[in-house]
Each structure stands twice: as C-alpha cells, then as structure tokens.
Design a protein around this motif. Structure first.
Motif, short mmCIF file in Angstrom:
data_model
loop_
_atom_site.label_atom_id
_atom_site.label_comp_id
_atom_site.label_asym_id
_atom_site.label_seq_id
_atom_site.Cartn_x
_atom_site.Cartn_y
_atom_site.Cartn_z
N LEU A 85 0.96 -1.04 0.10
CA LEU A 85 0.07 0.09 -0.10
C LEU A 85 0.96 1.28 -0.06
O LEU A 85 0.63 2.03 -0.67
CB LEU A 85 -1.01 -0.01 1.22
CG LEU A 85 -1.62 1.27 1.45
CD1 LEU A 85 -2.66 1.52 0.40
CD2 LEU A 85 -2.54 0.90 2.49
N ALA A 86 1.99 1.48 0.84
CA ALA A 86 2.76 2.68 0.72
C ALA A 86 3.60 2.73 -0.48
O ALA A 86 3.46 3.90 -0.97
CB ALA A 86 3.97 2.41 2.00
N THR A 87 3.74 1.84 -1.20
CA THR A 87 4.77 1.75 -2.45
C THR A 87 3.60 2.45 -3.49
O THR A 87 3.83 3.35 -4.21
CB THR A 87 5.02 0.54 -2.73
OG1 THR A 87 6.00 -0.04 -1.80
CG2 THR A 87 5.75 0.50 -4.19
N LEU A 88 2.40 2.00 -3.40
CA LEU A 88 1.51 2.23 -4.51
C LEU A 88 1.09 3.79 -4.21
O LEU A 88 1.02 4.75 -5.09
CB LEU A 88 0.34 1.40 -4.29
CG LEU A 88 0.24 0.00 -4.99
CD1 LEU A 88 -1.09 -0.60 -4.97
CD2 LEU A 88 0.38 0.22 -6.50
N LEU A 89 0.99 4.15 -2.84
CA LEU A 89 0.55 5.48 -2.73
C LEU A 89 1.78 6.56 -3.00
O LEU A 89 1.68 7.69 -3.41
CB LEU A 89 0.09 5.53 -1.01
CG LEU A 89 -1.04 4.96 -0.78
CD1 LEU A 89 -1.04 5.06 0.83
CD2 LEU A 89 -2.37 5.72 -1.21
N ASP A 90 2.73 6.10 -2.81
CA ASP A 90 4.33 6.71 -3.00
C ASP A 90 4.10 7.05 -4.64
O ASP A 90 4.51 8.13 -4.90
CB ASP A 90 5.22 5.86 -2.65
CG ASP A 90 6.52 6.90 -2.27
OD1 ASP A 90 6.45 8.11 -2.41
OD2 ASP A 90 7.75 6.23 -2.06
N ILE A 91 4.13 5.93 -5.36
CA ILE A 91 3.94 5.93 -6.87
C ILE A 91 2.82 7.01 -7.19
O ILE A 91 3.00 7.88 -8.22
CB ILE A 91 3.66 4.91 -7.60
CG1 ILE A 91 4.85 4.01 -7.28
CG2 ILE A 91 3.53 4.98 -8.89
CD1 ILE A 91 4.88 2.38 -7.60
N GLU A 92 1.81 7.10 -6.53
CA GLU A 92 0.74 7.85 -6.94
C GLU A 92 1.03 9.46 -6.37
O GLU A 92 0.36 10.25 -6.87
CB GLU A 92 -0.57 7.51 -6.13
CG GLU A 92 -1.94 7.96 -6.56
CD GLU A 92 -3.12 7.47 -6.03
OE1 GLU A 92 -4.27 7.27 -6.54
OE2 GLU A 92 -3.07 7.18 -4.66
N GLY A 93 1.79 9.71 -5.63
CA GLY A 93 2.33 10.92 -5.16
C GLY A 93 1.35 11.29 -3.96
O GLY A 93 1.28 12.76 -3.85
N ALA A 94 1.18 10.39 -3.00
CA ALA A 94 0.36 10.69 -1.70
C ALA A 94 1.21 11.68 -0.83
O ALA A 94 2.39 11.39 -1.18
CB ALA A 94 -0.18 9.45 -1.47
N ASN A 95 0.45 11.99 0.16
CA ASN A 95 1.17 12.65 1.15
C ASN A 95 2.51 11.82 1.66
O ASN A 95 2.21 10.76 2.21
CB ASN A 95 0.31 13.02 2.21
CG ASN A 95 0.78 13.82 3.59
OD1 ASN A 95 1.64 12.89 4.37
ND2 ASN A 95 0.84 15.26 3.49
N ALA A 96 3.53 12.50 1.78
CA ALA A 96 4.86 11.82 2.12
C ALA A 96 4.60 11.26 3.49
O ALA A 96 5.30 10.08 3.92
CB ALA A 96 6.08 12.60 1.92
N ALA A 134 3.97 6.62 7.25
CA ALA A 134 3.35 5.91 8.55
C ALA A 134 2.94 4.51 7.98
O ALA A 134 3.27 3.59 9.13
CB ALA A 134 1.80 6.62 8.83
N TYR A 135 2.69 4.05 6.88
CA TYR A 135 2.36 2.93 6.65
C TYR A 135 3.76 2.08 6.45
O TYR A 135 3.61 0.77 6.82
CB TYR A 135 1.86 2.78 5.31
CG TYR A 135 0.31 3.06 5.12
CD1 TYR A 135 -0.70 2.19 5.87
CD2 TYR A 135 -0.23 4.22 4.33
CE1 TYR A 135 -1.97 2.63 5.69
CE2 TYR A 135 -1.54 4.36 4.49
CZ TYR A 135 -2.27 3.73 5.15
OH TYR A 135 -3.65 4.00 5.01
#
Length: 570
Positions: A13-24, A29-30
């Motif tokens: 989940l953290a990796t996908l969010l990171d790719i998506e450009g989510a809040n760092a 946190a994940y």
C-alpha cells in the motif's frame, strides 16, 4: 495471517501511494507500521483475537490499528483495494528496477502509459524512455538490461519470512500425537538468504497421524499432495512446504540428506562409495546393513568426517577442511557484544534513544552505536551538525547514568557523488563510530562508484561501510561496484565493512563475506534497526556470517568496547 503477510500488505500500500504521489507522511506511516509489525515478537492475529490494543506497537495509531484489524479479520484491506483500482498492480514490479523510484515510475506511467515490466522493456527498446526529461540513453539501456533480468528471475522467499513460517508450522506439528523429533531442513537450514520451498522433517512411528494433523493447519491455502509419510502444501503466503515423516532411527540420515546442498551430498556419497558404503535418506549402509542413521554425527563419522555446520555444506572446500582438521569455529549469536548501526526517532527510527538502549541491554549487549542518518536524507529527517551535536550531548548524559553499558556516539553519514561526506570533518571527528553509506546515484559506472567509495574511505573519520552493495533482496540489484577493490582499499586504510542484517538486504553476500575474511578485513554484523524488534535481525546476520566462514575473530562487534574504540581510532 502471519506478521510478515500483514507487513507485506502495508508495504504494498505504501509503495502504491508513493507512486501515486500521496502525502509523504502518510506513506511513511504505512512503511513504519510495516517495519514495526515485521519485527514484532507476538503474532498480531493472536493480539486481535484476544482483543489486545494494537496501538501499543510503535508507529501504530488508532486509524492504522483499525485497518490492520480489518485485514486480519476479513482478509481484505479496503484502502488497498481502492488504491489498486486507481493504479495498475504492474507498477509495483517497476520498483524492482534500481534506476526507478516512485517519482520516475509515475512519470513513465503518465507520459508513456507504462504499467508493467513488459511495457517498460518495449518502451526502452523503442527509445521512448530516453526522450523523457531526466532519463537519457545510458539510463534507458540500464533500465532495459535490468528489466530483462528481472523478467527471468523466479520469486523466492526471504529467510526471515521462511523462518517465521517454519516456526509457526513446527509449533503446530509439535501438538500431533507420536512426534519424536522435528527440524527444518533444506536451504533454510543451510541459511540461504532466500528459499524456493520449505522442508520440514519429523520422526515418528505413526506417519498417517502426523499427516492428518498437518491437514488441519489453518495456514494451508492448497494441498498439492497428501500421503502417509509425505505431503506438499501451499501456505496463504504462497510458500510451498514439504513435510516428511521418517523413523527415528533414520532421522539424522534424513536430516543430512534433505539439508543438502546437492553438490555437498554428491561429494560425500562419492566418499562413501570409495569406502564400500552407501548413504541415502535412511542411513549409511554396508550392503543391506544399516551402520548409522540416528544422528548426522553418526553418519559423517562412518566416512571419517566430523560434523559440518549446515551453513558450510555447499561443496566449497568444507569437506577438504574437515579432512584436514581446519574447519572454522564459526561465530555464534552468543559471541556478539553489541550492535553498531541503528536509528532512533531523531531520524527515521520508531523508538527513542532510551528505548533502543533498553532493548539492547535485554539482549545481553554491552554496547550499541546510535547512527541516525545525516542531513542529506531529508525524507528520513537526517541530522545536521547542530542536531547531531545535541544528540551527542544527550548520549554523554545517558552514559553518565548507565552501568556496564556504553552508548557509542555515531552517525550514518551519506557518501556524496564525488566521494565527500555529508557532514563536516570537525563534527565527524567527535564521533566514536562513523558509519558511511551510499543512498543516491546508484546508476554511476562501476569505475566511478568504486572511486567514490574509496575516496570516502580516505577521510580519516569514517569506520564502517554500511550495506556495501546497496542491494534489496527481491527488490533491486545493488549498484555496480568492484567489491574486491573496495575490500583491498578498506584493508589498506584500516576501514571495515558491515554485514547488514536487515533481511531485505543481507549485504554483503556470503561470497563477499568469504572474500573479506581471505583479504583480512574484519566485518561488523549490524542490524540497521529502525525499531526495537529489529535488533532481533542479528540472528540472520550471524547466519550470513557463518555462511561466509567467519569466526569470532573476524567479526568486529565481538570485541569489548575498549578494544572496539581502539580499532575506531584510525
């Protein structure tokens, strides 16, 4: 659901969010929660079943605790499934390419629609990647080369995940009626950093009862084969497990046979044949008469060999050493007196200085080095000169209160592209231990990367080169560097290298560990812990050292703190 499965899901989940450009901070946190869970000693599944608060774990607040509970109780995580609908799952495979990080993957996806390794290779072959800003032909060629290699790589399970799976399954099998002895065999017993499948050996007079008990194991996802003395299953994690039952009089022979390696077994079978004997999984025989089989020692003694540690059984000289009486007295976990690479909440760790000290003392250590990141790693909240000096003062004050334990003042300082260091010399000179490492510019040529590290070693204040190749197991290849030249450079300069015991790294490999020993460079076995539970990774670090034939004298952190401080004074 094992802790490793939960951690793997949160990391995904953290990796996908990171790719998506989510809040760092959300991504971090994940990731922090995944690290905390992976190294937690108790199964979270049991904590949820007992209605225990998950918020007691470091880095897990109420919101995350609710998501973890959802995952454990339902097998699903809604926020992950929603993210996966927005992003192709193939983007995760792109993270295995060392030249690509989340920002670049997002750029490739947005500009070229790349959503898999296959699409990445096609775009690279057609020259479309080099046309994008920030790439170029050299980077494109490197991406294609690594993508083609990854496409052929078979997935293997990391040693820590396999150990956890084996431990839980053995606990289950111990409850079966008629169990006499139990052991892991195969590549996991030999301490390989990754395994293809898990081998469990049981001695009993009632094979069908053991197999029937096995079939009720809650973690079974698929039963491939079910027999009276052997069964093959797949766990929910995807790991294949072979469980065999043998008579107790053959347990030692079976353990030796199924531990391997194949090359080692072939060599000893030839020795047996030369003596008119025969070795198989049931024992060692002269004609039809079984001469031995209850223990490995008995079997090996019949061909004039002493017991050989499983980590050495790769037919890389261990048989010759055994015959000559020169087998190494391998380092053990009990030999380790301290840990020289770890992080606290001052940078990207999850535990305070005091908590790391408390956890280390519980392990029986006499010292640790606190080595938070230096300032260049802004995402890791790296320390500048002012904050590092404040931490050193805090450590001095703490040492004034401690008895029979020493906290060494350290830092993990970044090696910049030109080989200079991320902090000024006058600050580094005040440290007890300076760990130095590469965290950027992985795509430099072999010559430039090697020169960069050797130039950093020229600085008289550095001591231990951390994770020397930068590899991530099942993730990315290490950067291209001449490790042999680095080892010779370290020997000439009085610098040391580390075996990074993070299971995702285990860097150096056993091959390079062996070379370090031969060249005469002592190695530090360090956990690079970012949480108190990760100090336990020392176990797999010691296993890696044993696979590289290291003895106590070859390991830096088997010394006393007085001896260690003297070695750090270059």
């Amino acid at each position: 659901m094992q802790n490793a499965d939960i951690a793997r899901t949160l990391e995904r989940l953290a990796t996908l969010l990171d790719i998506e450009g989510a809040n760092a901070f959300r991504v971090r946190a994940y990731r922090s929660a995944a690290q905390s869970i992976e190294s937690h000693s108790r199964p979270l599944q049991k904590m949820v079943a007992n209605d225990e608060a998950l918020t007691e774990l470091s880095g897990i607040g109420r919101d995350l605790a609710e998501k973890i509970t959802e995952l454990i109780t339902t097998g699903h995580l809604a926020v992950l499934e929603e993210t996966e609908k927005r992003l192709p799952s193939g983007l995760l495979q792109l993270m295995r390419v060392s030249q690509l990080g989340p920002r670049r993957i997002r750029q490739l996806h947005d500009a070229l629609g790349i959503d898999s390794l296959e699409a990445l290779k096609e775009a690279a072959r057609e020259g479309r990647i080099s046309a994008l800003e920030g790439f170029g032909q050299k980077t494109e060629a490197g991406i294609l080369r690594e993508a083609e290699r990854l496409d052929d790589a078979l997935p293997r399970t990391r040693i820590d995940e396999a150990l956890q799976a084996a431990e839980e399954l053995i606990k289950w099998l111990e409850r079966a009626d008629g169990v006499q002895r139990l052991s892991v065999a195969g590549s996991l017993r030999r301490g390989l950093e990754t395994i293809g499948d898990l081998d469990i050996l049981v001695s009993s007079d009632d094979g069908p009862a053991i197999m029937a008990h096995l079939m009720n194991y809650p973690e079974i996802a698929e039963i491939v084969a079910h027999g009276k003395t052997k069964s093959t299953i797949y766990l929910h994690s995807g790991l294949q497990v072979d469980v065999r039952v043998v008579a107790d009089e053959s347990f030692g022979a079976a353990l030796y046979y199924f531990t391997g390696s194949q090359a080692h077994n072939i060599a000893t079978r030839k020795m047996a044949t030369g003596r008119g004997l025969r070795i198989n999984e049931y024992g060692i025989y002269k004609g039809k008469q079984q001469l031995a089989g209850r223990t490995e020692e008995e079997v090996l003694a019949k061909i004039d060999l002493p017991w050989i540690a499983p980590e050495l059984r790769e037919n890389r000289g261990e048989i010759e050493a055994a015959l000559e009486g020169t087998l190494p007295e391998l380092v053990t976990l009990d030999d380790i007196r301290g840990d020289l690479h770890m992080h606290t909440t001052a940078s990207d760790g999850q535990a305070s200085l005091e908590k790391m000290v408390h956890a280390a003392r519980k392990r029986g250590y006499r010292y640790i080095a606190i080595t938070d990141h230096s300032q260049r790693l802004a995402m890791a909240n790296g320390l500048d000169a002012r904050r590092l000096r404040e931490q050193m003062a805090e450590i001095d004050a703490l040492n004034g209160r401690l008895k029979n334990f020493t906290v060494l003042k350290g830092n993990e300082v970044d090696i910049l592209e030109d080989g200079t260091l991320d902090l000024p010399d006058d600050v580094l000179a005040e440290l007890d231990v300076c760990v130095f490492s590469v965290h950027s510019k992985f795509n430099l040529s072999r010559e430039k990367q090697t020169e960069r590290i050797l130039r950093a070693m020229d600085n008289p204040h550095v001591n231990i080169l951390a994770h020397p190749t930068g590899r991530i197991i099942n993730g990315r290849e290490g950067y291209d560097v001449d490790i042999e030249a680095v080892l010779h450079g370290a020997r000439a300069r009085g610098v040391f290298l580390e075996i990074n015991a993070q299971p995702a790294r285990l860097d150096l490999t056993d091959h390079w560990v062996c070379m370090a020993r031969d060249i005469g460079v002592a190695l530090a076995i360090n956990t690079d812990a970012h949480a108190t539970g990760q100090l336990g990774h020392m176990t797999v670090g010691v296993t890696q050292a044993r696979s590289g034939w290291l003895e106590r004298k070859d390991v830096l952190n088997t010394r006393t703190v007085t001896q260690l401080k003297k070695l750090m004074q270059r």
